[in-house]
Design a protein around this motif. Structure first.
Motif, mmCIF file in Angstrom:
data_model
loop_
_atom_site.group_PDB
_atom_site.id
_atom_site.type_symbol
_atom_site.label_atom_id
_atom_site.label_comp_id
_atom_site.label_asym_id
_atom_site.label_seq_id
_atom_site.Cartn_x
_atom_site.Cartn_y
_atom_site.Cartn_z
ATOM 1 N N ILE A 141 -4.252 -8.470 -2.110
ATOM 2 C CA ILE A 141 -3.527 -7.588 -1.201
ATOM 3 C C ILE A 141 -3.770 -7.927 0.271
ATOM 4 O O ILE A 141 -2.931 -7.672 1.123
ATOM 5 C CB ILE A 141 -3.878 -6.102 -1.499
ATOM 6 C CG1 ILE A 141 -2.909 -5.161 -0.811
ATOM 7 C CG2 ILE A 141 -5.321 -5.805 -1.175
ATOM 8 C CD1 ILE A 141 -3.021 -3.720 -1.257
ATOM 9 N N CYS A 193 -1.156 -4.226 -5.592
ATOM 10 C CA CYS A 193 -0.810 -3.023 -4.829
ATOM 11 C C CYS A 193 -1.926 -1.982 -4.894
ATOM 12 O O CYS A 193 -2.661 -1.915 -5.873
ATOM 13 C CB CYS A 193 0.483 -2.411 -5.364
ATOM 14 S SG CYS A 193 1.931 -3.454 -5.061
ATOM 15 N N LEU A 194 -2.019 -1.191 -3.845
ATOM 16 C CA LEU A 194 -2.941 -0.067 -3.774
ATOM 17 C C LEU A 194 -2.110 1.203 -3.762
ATOM 18 O O LEU A 194 -1.282 1.406 -2.873
ATOM 19 C CB LEU A 194 -3.794 -0.144 -2.501
ATOM 20 C CG LEU A 194 -4.696 1.054 -2.205
ATOM 21 C CD1 LEU A 194 -5.763 1.208 -3.282
ATOM 22 C CD2 LEU A 194 -5.331 0.903 -0.832
ATOM 23 N N SER A 205 0.179 5.052 0.148
ATOM 24 C CA SER A 205 -0.931 5.997 0.281
ATOM 25 C C SER A 205 -0.591 7.160 1.203
ATOM 26 O O SER A 205 0.286 7.063 2.060
ATOM 27 C CB SER A 205 -2.183 5.280 0.799
ATOM 28 O OG SER A 205 -2.003 4.866 2.131
ATOM 29 N N GLU A 258 -8.096 1.308 3.974
ATOM 30 C CA GLU A 258 -7.657 0.689 2.723
ATOM 31 C C GLU A 258 -8.800 -0.012 1.993
ATOM 32 O O GLU A 258 -8.812 -0.100 0.787
ATOM 33 C CB GLU A 258 -6.522 -0.307 2.977
ATOM 34 C CG GLU A 258 -5.191 0.337 3.280
ATOM 35 C CD GLU A 258 -5.067 0.735 4.750
ATOM 36 O OE1 GLU A 258 -5.781 0.170 5.589
ATOM 37 O OE2 GLU A 258 -4.251 1.631 5.037
ATOM 38 N N VAL A 273 0.860 -1.170 0.000
ATOM 39 C CA VAL A 273 0.000 0.000 0.000
ATOM 40 C C VAL A 273 0.901 1.226 0.000
ATOM 41 O O VAL A 273 1.746 1.380 0.886
ATOM 42 C CB VAL A 273 -0.927 0.027 1.241
ATOM 43 C CG1 VAL A 273 -1.735 1.310 1.273
ATOM 44 C CG2 VAL A 273 -1.833 -1.193 1.262
ATOM 45 N N CYS A 299 -3.646 -4.217 -9.655
ATOM 46 C CA CYS A 299 -3.432 -3.061 -8.780
ATOM 47 C C CYS A 299 -4.651 -2.146 -8.820
ATOM 48 O O CYS A 299 -5.434 -2.183 -9.767
ATOM 49 C CB CYS A 299 -2.199 -2.278 -9.222
ATOM 50 S SG CYS A 299 -0.660 -3.182 -8.931
#
Length: 185
Positions: A156, A29-30, A7, A129, A5, A57
Motif C-alpha cells: 500500500i 487496501c486498508l 477510512s 494509516e 485507504v 488487505c
C-alpha cells in the motif's frame, strides 16, 4: 481497487453501508475505522459480496463489522472491533489470513490461516494509516502466500511486496533494520 485507504467514513441513514463491493478485487487496501450509525439494528460498516476478492488487505477497527458473503480472502488481516468479527458464514475460501477471533471450526476452504492472538502492530506510528503496520516480530511477517505477479508488486505504501523471500499478511510489507554487519580483519 489497488493500494487504497477507505477510512473514517460514517453512514448516518438507513440500512445501507459505507462500502459495498461485489465482483471486484481489492488489493493492498486498508479498510479501517468506518462505522454505520444510522441503522436501527446497527448495520454493517461494509459488505463484500458475490465474487469479491481481498488480496493483501487489512480490515480493522470498523465498529459495526464488515459483512462477507460469497467472497474469497487471501493474505489479509481481518480484525473485528469491540469484540466483533466479520459475518463470514458464506466465505468462499480463505488462504494465509489472520482473523482476530478464535473460531471452533475453520471456514470451508480455509488454508494456513492464523486465529486469535496479538497481530503486534507498531506502537508509535509515523502516520495514522501506519498504526496497522506490523512490527518485525509480528506473526503476520513472512506468513503470506506468494501469488503470481508478486515479484514486481508493491504494498500500500509502494514498497516491494516480497521482502526477505516471503510475503507478509495484510496491506503492509514490513521492512526493518536487520542490524549492522561489521567485519574485522
Amino acid at each position: 481497487l489497488v493500494s487504497c485507504v477507505v477510512s473514517n467514513n460514517v453512514q448516518t441513514s438507513g440500512n445501507t453501508h459505507v462500502l459495498g463491493i461485489s465482483g471486484k478485487v481489492l488489493r493492498n487496501c486498508l479498510l479501517a475505522d468506518n462505522r454505520n450509525t444510522g441503522a436501527a439494528n446497527g448495520g454493517y460498516a461494509g459488505t463484500l459480496g458475490e465474487g469479491a476478492r481481498l488480496e493483501n488487505c487489512t480490515v480493522i477497527g470498523n465498529p459495526n463489522g464488515v459483512q462477507v458473503a460469497c467472497c474469497s480472502v487471501t493474505n489479509s488481516v481481518v480484525v473485528g472491533a469491540e469484540g466483533l468479527d466479520w459475518d463470514v458464514a458464506y466465505l468462499r475460501g480463505a488462504s494465509h489470513c489472520y482473523f482476530s477471533l478464535q473460531k471452533a471450526n475453520p471456514h470451508e476452504g480455509e488454508e494456513a490461516c492464523l486465529r486469535g492472538g496479538n497481530p503486534k502492530f507498531i506502537a508509535n506510528p509515523a502516520s495514522p494509516e501506519e498504526r496497522y503496520l506490523p512490527r518485525i516480530s509480528s506473526p503476520l511477517v513472512d506468513a503470506g502466500l506468494t501469488l503470481p505477479g508478486m515479484a514486481e508488486a508493491t504494498d500500500i505504501r509502494g514498497s516491494s511486496r516480497v521482502k526477505y523471500g516471503a510475503v507478509d499478511i495484510g496491506a503492509y510489507e514490513v521492512f526493518g533494520n536487520l542490524g549492522t554487519l561489521v567485519v574485522f580483519r
